[in-house]
Design a protein around this motif. Structure first.
Motif, PDB file in Angstrom:
ATOM      1  N   HIS A 189       0.791  -1.234   0.000  1.00 53.19           N
ATOM      2  CA  HIS A 189       0.000   0.000   0.000  1.00 53.19           C
ATOM      3  C   HIS A 189       0.816   1.273   0.000  1.00 53.19           C
ATOM      4  O   HIS A 189       0.316   2.328   0.355  1.00 53.19           O
ATOM      5  N   GLN A 190       2.073   1.166  -0.399  1.00 56.18           N
ATOM      6  CA  GLN A 190       2.824   2.409  -0.530  1.00 56.18           C
ATOM      7  C   GLN A 190       2.276   3.193  -1.711  1.00 56.18           C
ATOM      8  O   GLN A 190       1.942   2.610  -2.730  1.00 56.18           O
ATOM      9  N   VAL A 237      -8.218   3.109 -11.673  1.00 57.31           N
ATOM     10  CA  VAL A 237      -7.018   2.913 -10.846  1.00 57.31           C
ATOM     11  C   VAL A 237      -6.940   4.025  -9.798  1.00 57.31           C
ATOM     12  O   VAL A 237      -6.581   3.805  -8.648  1.00 57.31           O
ATOM     13  N   GLY A 238      -7.346   5.218 -10.200  1.00 58.08           N
ATOM     14  CA  GLY A 238      -7.294   6.362  -9.294  1.00 58.08           C
ATOM     15  C   GLY A 238      -8.258   6.279  -8.134  1.00 58.08           C
ATOM     16  O   GLY A 238      -8.158   7.049  -7.176  1.00 58.08           O
ATOM     17  N   GLU A 239      -9.224   5.350  -8.233  1.00 55.87           N
ATOM     18  CA  GLU A 239     -10.170   5.218  -7.128  1.00 55.87           C
ATOM     19  C   GLU A 239      -9.578   4.398  -5.990  1.00 55.87           C
ATOM     20  O   GLU A 239     -10.117   4.376  -4.885  1.00 55.87           O
ATOM     21  N   LEU A 240      -8.485   3.692  -6.250  1.00 54.57           N
ATOM     22  CA  LEU A 240      -7.851   2.896  -5.192  1.00 54.57           C
ATOM     23  C   LEU A 240      -7.085   3.822  -4.257  1.00 54.57           C
ATOM     24  O   LEU A 240      -6.484   4.805  -4.690  1.00 54.57           O
ATOM     25  N   ASP A 241      -7.133   3.488  -2.970  1.00 55.65           N
ATOM     26  CA  ASP A 241      -6.403   4.282  -1.977  1.00 55.65           C
ATOM     27  C   ASP A 241      -4.908   4.314  -2.306  1.00 55.65           C
ATOM     28  O   ASP A 241      -4.341   3.298  -2.728  1.00 55.65           O
ATOM     29  N   ASN A 242      -4.288   5.455  -2.085  1.00 51.78           N
ATOM     30  CA  ASN A 242      -2.837   5.603  -2.240  1.00 51.78           C
ATOM     31  C   ASN A 242      -2.323   5.532  -3.680  1.00 51.78           C
ATOM     32  O   ASN A 242      -1.126   5.536  -3.901  1.00 51.78           O
ATOM     33  N   LEU A 243      -3.237   5.450  -4.628  1.00 51.82           N
ATOM     34  CA  LEU A 243      -2.809   5.528  -6.031  1.00 51.82           C
ATOM     35  C   LEU A 243      -3.352   6.816  -6.635  1.00 51.82           C
ATOM     36  O   LEU A 243      -4.516   7.162  -6.421  1.00 51.82           O
ATOM     37  N   PHE A 244      -2.498   7.525  -7.332  1.00 53.89           N
ATOM     38  CA  PHE A 244      -2.902   8.806  -7.904  1.00 53.89           C
ATOM     39  C   PHE A 244      -2.645   8.767  -9.405  1.00 53.89           C
ATOM     40  O   PHE A 244      -1.528   8.487  -9.827  1.00 53.89           O
ATOM     41  N   VAL A 245      -3.687   9.000 -10.175  1.00 53.86           N
ATOM     42  CA  VAL A 245      -3.566   8.920 -11.633  1.00 53.86           C
ATOM     43  C   VAL A 245      -3.829  10.293 -12.241  1.00 53.86           C
ATOM     44  O   VAL A 245      -4.846  10.922 -11.939  1.00 53.86           O
TER      45      VAL A 245
END
Lengths: 430, 272
Positions: A273-274, A291-299
């Motif tokens: 989860h980094q 993909v951007g909806e996942l926590d800790n991921l920024f698209v």
């Protein structure tokens, strides 16, 4: 003495006109030698970039309009552009206005993208070229150095250059907002392309140290990896590579999602989860927006980056208003200094002073001389003037040397000796 | 002494205003003024606490006014430590107004008449009382920092996810920095909470042989302890971080508030 600037820029002239006027460096030097005749136009400098062509001069004893006309004639001749076309686009600034214009240009307030940092380097280069050609004297030396100082002040005291306005630098800025420092971060480059490679370069400059490159064709991956000092990784094992990367630059020609939500989720678990930052500069998009909806991921796709740039430009414009105040203050300071260093008035004030003394003493003794023929009167007058000239000549010579060396203290010393300051301001105003 | 607490309040208000303005306008000069004023206020505050202790003859953590004052004091220390270490400039804009509010509350709230500190302080092992309360208040201060960092994280994360960059984006620190502040503050808070609870249990045991009384405050404190334990262990074991950890930080703070205020309203063995 006056400062005259004639030119055009991206606001007053379309690119077709600008490119016809643009000077190459060689043309610049040659034209400067022709323009600066040492008589009316004492000093000169040509500033030519893709957004502007400007000729800056320091003149002596001529009307501003004469000088401006001469410069525009000169432009029309050397660049072979008809006068009437030129006149529609040219602007003329003189003295305080010209000083303000130069300061604003150097401080990047007059640029197409306000606050862009290249302009100062371009001004420096144009100045260096003019210095090399030998067409810069004490006025332009001072003006340009003051412009550099003003630009520096604007840069440090306002946030005019703080917000990123290019895609690659925006990527770095966003990376910093997510990770803090980019030191030691791993970047994965998927695909290739000019913008992607530029972004990669910026990220490396900002501290990212490990570069992974992958491509559908292994040869291309190898080539890019060698170019950027990274390692080529297997395209088939994308999830594994995603798990290792903090920043992913995606730029392929694929017409479907290269990174799906499921792949990103697997990679996220694998990297405990980094956070990870996806830069998707491909059109059509290569990273599933989910993909951007996942926590800790920024698209961020290309539109998102453009939107960030848009908002940053507005931020810069707000800061530009603060910068204008700095420019105003510096223009005032420069005008003051210019007044102090103007050479002509001090020479005439000095002569005036000596002539006054001579005339005064002559008038006192005149009654004792009795009747004199006009010839005798003229002889005495000539003698007085010759004496004044002989006394003032070495002083003026020294003064001129001090001026040319920019040694204001020395000049001030001479002024103090002859108590010249009182009459000076008046004469300059006339 | 009232005058020192009032001086502290005035200095904290100046500090709070400057640091909020400094946060909005991003001016470091304002932040320096805020820090000078904060330092001055902290000195006055410390004197006020010492004088209270000396003149009251009991450790000054009984009345609401005293607890507000002490919490504010601990929060200044927490702020100073985290600012020094992380240079997170936005922290002051959030923390210092809270400090000012706490000290304002300390100044205006009356001492409750029905509390008799001296009567409570009889019996065995009274030396454990200051350790018990002080540790808990330092824990609360650390949890306030966790809360503030969590709010900052959620604001910043929202802007990044929605790609809409408003006032927060340019002013708040990087997500990784905020997350780390929150994690470190949670660890420190948890350590103090554990120490405070152990001291309380030992004191209780020394007085009448009972460790646990099912007092509402004890139940809430235990819940809080478990929540932060879960947060910290999940951070290390399962890589819980970011948004999820931030929400737990907010929830933990709500529990702390319940423990602090709620227990007093529900009555029970604990006086506060």
């Amino acid at each position: 003495m006056s400062i005259v600037l004639v030119g055009l820029n991206h606001r007053t002239a379309p690119v077709e006109v600008r490119e016809r006027l643009a000077f190459s460096e060689e043309a610049c030097a040659e034209s400067l030698r022709k323009l600066v005749d040492g008589d009316a136009i004492r000093e000169g400098m040509i500033f030519s970039t893709c957004n502007r062509v400007e000729i800056l001069t320091a003149t002596e004893g001529r009307q501003v309009s004469d000088t401006a006309a001469r410069i525009s004639d000169f432009l029309s001749e050397t660049r072979q552009v008809p006068q009437d076309l030129l006149h529609r686009h040219l602007y003329v600034h003189s003295d305080e206005q010209a000083v303000r214009h130069v300061f604003r240009v150097a401080a990047s307030l007059d640029s197409m993208v306000v606050g862009e940092p290249q302009i100062l380097g371009q001004v420096r280069r144009a100045y260096a070229l003019a210095v090399e050609t030998g067409t810069v004297g004490r006025v332009l030396h001072r003006l340009l150095h003051h412009a550099f100082r003003t630009a520096k002040r604007v840069r440090t005291e306002t946030g005019i250059g703080a917000a990123a306005v290019s895609v690659s630098y925006t990527a770095v800025e966003l990376g910093r907002k997510i990770f803090g420092s980019l030191d030691g971060r791993t970047v994965l480059l998927i695909g290739a392309g000019e913008m992607a490679e530029l972004a990669l370069k910026y990220l490396v400059k900002a501290g990212a140290s490990r570069i992974l490159v992958t491509n559908r064709t292994d040869a291309k991956a190898e080539e890019l990896a060698t170019r950027f000092g990274g390692e080529a990784v297997d395209y088939a094992r994308l999830v594994e590579n995603l798990a290792q990367a903090d920043i992913i630059i995606c730029s392929t020609g694929a017409d479907r999602y290269v990174i799906t939500s499921e792949m990103a989720r697997q990679a996220l678990v694998a990297r405990r989860h980094q956070p990870a930052f996806f830069i998707d500069i491909s059109v059509p998009r290569n990273v599933d927006p989910k993909v951007g909806e996942l926590d800790n991921l920024f698209v961020f796709d290309i539109d998102d980056l453009e939107a960030v740039i848009e908002s940053n430009i507005r931020e810069r414009e707000r800061e530009a208003q603060r910068a204008e105040l700095i420019v105003d203050a510096e223009v005032m300071r420069f005008q003051q200094q210019l007044r102090n260093m103007d050479f002509g008035p001090i020479v005439s004030a000095l002569k005036q002073k000596l002539i006054e003394i001579a005339r005064h003493e002559y008038a006192r003794q005149r009654p004792r001389l009795g009747h004199l023929t006009p010839e005798q009167e003229r002889a005495i007058e000539t003698m007085l003037m010759a004496t004044v000239n002989k006394i003032s000549h070495p002083i003026i010579h020294r003064l001129r040397r001090s001026y040319e060396a920019g040694n204001i203290d020395n000049v001030q010393a001479w002024r103090d000796i002859f108590e010249l300051d009182s009459g000076l301001g008046k004469e300059f105003d006339d | 002494m009232k005058i020192f607490l009032l001086t502290a309040l005035a200095a904290y208000i100046v500090a709070a205003i400057h640091s909020v303005l400094g946060f909005i306008n991003q001016k470091r000069a304002l932040e320096r003024v805020a820090h000078l004023s904060l330092g001055f206020g902290f000195a006055a505050h410390t004197i006020a606490l010492i004088m209270d202790w000396a003149s009251g003859g009991y450790y000054p953590l009984f009345h609401f006014s005293e607890t507000f004052s002490f919490l504010g004091w601990a929060l200044v220390i927490a702020y100073a430590i985290f600012f020094r270490h992380y240079r997170a400039h936005a922290l002051g804009g959030f923390t210092l107004p809270l400090v000012a509010l706490l000290v304002l509350a300390a100044n205006i709230s009356q001492k409750e008449g029905d509390l008799r500190p001296h009567a409570l302080m009889r019996g065995e092992a009274t030396w454990l009382f200051p350790i018990h309360t002080t540790s808990l208040f330092f824990a609360y201060a650390a949890f306030v920092v966790v809360f503030i960092a969590s709010i900052m994280y959620l604001l910043q994360e929202r802007e990044l996810k929605l790609k809409h960059f408003g006032i927060a984006f340019h002013r708040l620190p990087a997500l990784a920095t905020i997350d780390e502040i929150s994690a470190v503050a949670a660890s420190i808070g948890f350590a103090f909470l554990t120490l405070g609870i152990i001291a309380g249990m030992s004191w209780s045991f020394a007085r009448d042989g009972r460790v646990w009384r099912n007092d509402p405050k004890e139940v809430l404190a235990a819940t809080t302890w478990l929540l932060y334990l879960a947060l910290l262990s999940q951070r290390h074991l399962a890589g819980w971080r970011g948004r999820r950890a931030a929400w737990v930080g907010v929830a933990g703070f709500a529990l702390v508030l319940c423990t602090f205020f709620g227990a007093r309203l529900m009555g029970g063995y604990h006086v506060f």
